[in-house]
Design a protein around this motif. Structure first.
Motif, PDB file in Angstrom:
ATOM      1  N   GLY A  55       0.796  -1.222   0.000  1.00 55.54           N
ATOM      2  CA  GLY A  55       0.000   0.000   0.000  1.00 55.54           C
ATOM      3  C   GLY A  55       0.828   1.271   0.000  1.00 55.54           C
ATOM      4  N   ILE A  56       1.952   1.236   0.721  1.00 54.66           N
ATOM      5  CA  ILE A  56       2.689   2.472   0.957  1.00 54.66           C
ATOM      6  C   ILE A  56       3.241   3.112  -0.310  1.00 54.66           C
ATOM      7  CG2 ILE A  56       4.932   3.249   1.853  1.00 54.66           C
ATOM      8  CD1 ILE A  56       4.221   2.088   4.487  1.00 54.66           C
ATOM      9  N   SER A  57       3.862   2.296  -1.165  1.00 57.21           N
ATOM     10  CA  SER A  57       4.452   2.896  -2.364  1.00 57.21           C
ATOM     11  C   SER A  57       3.367   3.447  -3.278  1.00 57.21           C
ATOM     12  CB  SER A  57       5.351   1.895  -3.086  1.00 57.21           C
ATOM     13  OG  SER A  57       4.780   0.622  -3.094  1.00 57.21           O
ATOM     14  N   GLY A  58       2.219   2.771  -3.319  1.00 55.31           N
ATOM     15  CA  GLY A  58       1.124   3.268  -4.143  1.00 55.31           C
ATOM     16  C   GLY A  58       0.568   4.570  -3.580  1.00 55.31           C
ATOM     17  N   ARG A  59       0.416   4.619  -2.270  1.00 59.62           N
ATOM     18  CA  ARG A  59      -0.175   5.792  -1.632  1.00 59.62           C
ATOM     19  C   ARG A  59       0.721   7.022  -1.773  1.00 59.62           C
ATOM     20  NH1 ARG A  59      -1.735   5.667   4.643  1.00 59.62           N
ATOM     21  NH2 ARG A  59      -3.358   4.202   4.057  1.00 59.62           N
ATOM     22  N   LEU A  60       2.039   6.792  -1.653  1.00 58.60           N
ATOM     23  CA  LEU A  60       2.964   7.915  -1.765  1.00 58.60           C
ATOM     24  C   LEU A  60       3.352   8.198  -3.205  1.00 58.60           C
ATOM     25  CD1 LEU A  60       5.320   7.074   1.250  1.00 58.60           C
ATOM     26  CD2 LEU A  60       3.378   8.634   1.216  1.00 58.60           C
ATOM     27  N   GLY A  61       2.808   7.424  -4.135  1.00 59.74           N
ATOM     28  CA  GLY A  61       3.123   7.611  -5.540  1.00 59.74           C
ATOM     29  C   GLY A  61       4.591   7.391  -5.857  1.00 59.74           C
ATOM     30  N   LEU A  62       5.184   6.382  -5.235  1.00 62.66           N
ATOM     31  CA  LEU A  62       6.627   6.179  -5.371  1.00 62.66           C
ATOM     32  C   LEU A  62       7.000   5.182  -6.477  1.00 62.66           C
ATOM     33  CD1 LEU A  62       7.558   6.166  -1.598  1.00 62.66           C
ATOM     34  CD2 LEU A  62       8.027   7.954  -3.266  1.00 62.66           C
ATOM     35  N   GLY A  63       5.985   4.637  -7.129  1.00 61.15           N
ATOM     36  CA  GLY A  63       6.296   3.790  -8.262  1.00 61.15           C
ATOM     37  C   GLY A  63       6.549   2.341  -7.885  1.00 61.15           C
ATOM     38  N   LEU A 109       1.663 -18.613  11.902  1.00 66.56           N
ATOM     39  CA  LEU A 109       0.511 -17.850  12.383  1.00 66.56           C
ATOM     40  C   LEU A 109       0.865 -16.384  12.601  1.00 66.56           C
ATOM     41  CD1 LEU A 109      -1.128 -20.431  14.832  1.00 66.56           C
ATOM     42  CD2 LEU A 109      -1.855 -19.788  12.518  1.00 66.56           C
ATOM     43  N   ALA A 110       2.004 -16.130  13.266  1.00 65.51           N
ATOM     44  CA  ALA A 110       2.396 -14.738  13.511  1.00 65.51           C
ATOM     45  C   ALA A 110       2.757 -14.046  12.197  1.00 65.51           C
ATOM     46  CB  ALA A 110       3.563 -14.686  14.493  1.00 65.51           C
ATOM     47  N   GLY A 111       3.384 -14.778  11.264  1.00 63.22           N
ATOM     48  CA  GLY A 111       3.731 -14.204   9.962  1.00 63.22           C
ATOM     49  C   GLY A 111       2.488 -13.820   9.172  1.00 63.22           C
ATOM     50  N   LEU A 112       1.491 -14.710   9.156  1.00 67.06           N
ATOM     51  CA  LEU A 112       0.245 -14.411   8.448  1.00 67.06           C
ATOM     52  C   LEU A 112      -0.462 -13.219   9.078  1.00 67.06           C
ATOM     53  CD1 LEU A 112      -1.286 -17.933   7.690  1.00 67.06           C
ATOM     54  CD2 LEU A 112      -0.833 -16.129   6.022  1.00 67.06           C
ATOM     55  N   ALA A 113      -0.495 -13.199  10.412  1.00 69.69           N
ATOM     56  CA  ALA A 113      -1.146 -12.085  11.101  1.00 69.69           C
ATOM     57  C   ALA A 113      -0.431 -10.776  10.793  1.00 69.69           C
ATOM     58  CB  ALA A 113      -1.162 -12.347  12.605  1.00 69.69           C
ATOM     59  N   ALA A 114       0.916 -10.801  10.801  1.00 67.39           N
ATOM     60  CA  ALA A 114       1.691  -9.580  10.551  1.00 67.39           C
ATOM     61  C   ALA A 114       1.479  -9.073   9.128  1.00 67.39           C
ATOM     62  CB  ALA A 114       3.179  -9.839  10.804  1.00 67.39           C
ATOM     63  N   ALA A 115       1.457  -9.983   8.165  1.00 65.96           N
ATOM     64  CA  ALA A 115       1.217  -9.573   6.777  1.00 65.96           C
ATOM     65  C   ALA A 115      -0.173  -8.951   6.656  1.00 65.96           C
ATOM     66  CB  ALA A 115       1.362 -10.764   5.828  1.00 65.96           C
ATOM     67  N   GLY A 116      -1.159  -9.570   7.314  1.00 69.67           N
ATOM     68  CA  GLY A 116      -2.524  -9.043   7.292  1.00 69.67           C
ATOM     69  C   GLY A 116      -2.601  -7.653   7.905  1.00 69.67           C
ATOM     70  N   VAL A 117      -1.918  -7.472   9.034  1.00 72.04           N
ATOM     71  CA  VAL A 117      -1.895  -6.158   9.686  1.00 72.04           C
ATOM     72  C   VAL A 117      -1.251  -5.123   8.767  1.00 72.04           C
ATOM     73  CG1 VAL A 117      -0.809  -4.846  11.568  1.00 72.04           C
ATOM     74  CG2 VAL A 117      -1.946  -7.014  12.064  1.00 72.04           C
ATOM     75  N   GLY A 118      -0.151  -5.517   8.109  1.00 72.27           N
ATOM     76  CA  GLY A 118       0.524  -4.602   7.194  1.00 72.27           C
ATOM     77  C   GLY A 118      -0.368  -4.168   6.047  1.00 72.27           C
ATOM     78  N   ILE A 119      -1.095  -5.130   5.487  1.00 79.59           N
ATOM     79  CA  ILE A 119      -1.991  -4.822   4.366  1.00 79.59           C
ATOM     80  C   ILE A 119      -3.093  -3.862   4.812  1.00 79.59           C
ATOM     81  CG2 ILE A 119      -3.718  -5.826   2.811  1.00 79.59           C
ATOM     82  CD1 ILE A 119      -1.892  -8.360   2.735  1.00 79.59           C
ATOM     83  N   VAL A 120      -3.660  -4.130   5.984  1.00 76.50           N
ATOM     84  CA  VAL A 120      -4.740  -3.281   6.502  1.00 76.50           C
ATOM     85  C   VAL A 120      -4.228  -1.870   6.802  1.00 76.50           C
ATOM     86  CG1 VAL A 120      -6.296  -2.912   8.453  1.00 76.50           C
ATOM     87  CG2 VAL A 120      -6.136  -5.173   7.397  1.00 76.50           C
ATOM     88  N   LEU A 121      -3.066  -1.799   7.450  1.00 81.33           N
ATOM     89  CA  LEU A 121      -2.499  -0.493   7.821  1.00 81.33           C
ATOM     90  C   LEU A 121      -2.181   0.350   6.596  1.00 81.33           C
ATOM     91  CD1 LEU A 121       0.014  -1.210  10.737  1.00 81.33           C
ATOM     92  CD2 LEU A 121      -2.156   0.027  10.848  1.00 81.33           C
ATOM     93  N   ALA A 122      -1.655  -0.291   5.552  1.00 81.26           N
ATOM     94  CA  ALA A 122      -1.222   0.459   4.374  1.00 81.26           C
ATOM     95  C   ALA A 122      -2.364   0.691   3.396  1.00 81.26           C
ATOM     96  CB  ALA A 122      -0.077  -0.273   3.679  1.00 81.26           C
ATOM     97  N   GLY A 123      -3.411  -0.126   3.524  1.00 77.94           N
ATOM     98  CA  GLY A 123      -4.450  -0.135   2.490  1.00 77.94           C
ATOM     99  C   GLY A 123      -5.393   1.007   2.486  1.00 77.94           C
TER     100      GLY A 123
END
Lengths: 123, 144
Positions: A55-63, A109-123
């Motif tokens: 999400g972050i690179s898209g949101r900041l328009g960083l390509g 489990l922690a890896g999946l949860a962390a990836a999910g949190v990252g997607i939600v936070l950046a999305g």
């Protein structure tokens, strides 16, 4: 070309960070009741980073090159699959089956949860 | 593996850090290059990542048992090959990220297959490498 350079730069950063965490935990790893905390820590952190990178690179328009650098370079270089499997086999070879099972499930489990949190936070 | 063979009493020297940086560059670019050669598509099994992780697991486990038998192998060499090349070549985040996407997209047979293959082949390769390294160390009389 830009993407390959960014992947290389962030890959080196990820590898050095992982080695630093390994070094910090090295005194624990020598004990008999060792558990691969260092690998767990980098795998969960890297999973958060790959979720965020989307999400972050898209949101900041960083390509897309920067997104590839963060996901393939930083998250990919920081996390490791081979140390995870090798540590599990080592625990099994020491007949520490519970610790081996916990190593598999906790990382996943922690890896999946962390990836999910990252997607939600950046999305 | 929490690289347990790191000397707990001594901080790694500059040679080890340099070896990890060079190995990390090589391992990451190799994984990136293989991804360009054999692109993965959402909705199908990530074969490239799977092959990288299975191959890397075999080699790291093999080297690990060899190094247990030969503790005097230079530390910078072990650091460059283990945490450097193999640690960076293989990846955990891409596996978790692909699984997350497959689960969200409702591709249940796909994520079960990918998770199952990653675990069975990855752990199987590490177990095979572990045994192969031990056998090689025994064969060459490598206990020291």
């Amino acid at each position: 070309m830009t993407a390959a350079l960014l992947v290389g730069f962030f890959g080196v950063a990820g590898a050095l960070l992982r080695f630093a965490v390994d070094t910090l935990f090295a005194h624990r790893a020598a004990s008999r009741s060792h558990w691969p905390w260092a690998t767990f820590l980098v795998n969960v952190t890297g999973s958060l980073i790959i979720g965020l990178s989307l999400g972050i690179s898209g949101r900041l328009g960083l390509g897309p090159e920067l997104q590839t650098g963060l996901a393939t370079g930083l998250a990919g270089g920081l996390t490791t699959f081979s140390s995870w499997t090798t540590a599990t086999v080592r625990l099994v070879s020491e007949q520490r089956f519970g610790a081996a099972f916990l190593n598999i499930t906790a990382n996943l489990l922690a890896g999946l949860a962390a990836a999910g949190v990252g997607i939600v936070l950046a999305g | 593996m929490g690289s347990y063979w790191i000397n707990a009493l001594k901080a790694p020297g500059w040679k080890a850090w340099l070896a990890v940086a060079v190995g990390g560059l090589a391992g990451t670019e190799l994984r990136y290059g293989l991804g360009l050669l054999f692109p993965e598509h959402p909705g199908s099994l990530p074969w490239t990542t799977l092959a990288i992780n299975v191959g890397g697991s075999f080699i790291l486990a093999l080297l690990t048992t060899l190094w247990i038998a030969r503790p005097r192998t230079s530390f910078w060499l072990r650091a460059g090959l283990g945490p450097g090349i193999l640690g960076s070549f293989t990846t955990f985040s891409a596996v978790v990220f692909a699984l997350d996407r497959q689960i969200r997209d409702g591709q249940h047979s796909l994520w079960v297959l990918y998770l199952g293959l990653s675990l069975i082949l990855g752990l199987g390769a590490a177990a095979a490498g572990w045994k192969a390294g031990k056998a090689a160390a025994d064969f060459t009389g490598g206990a020291q």
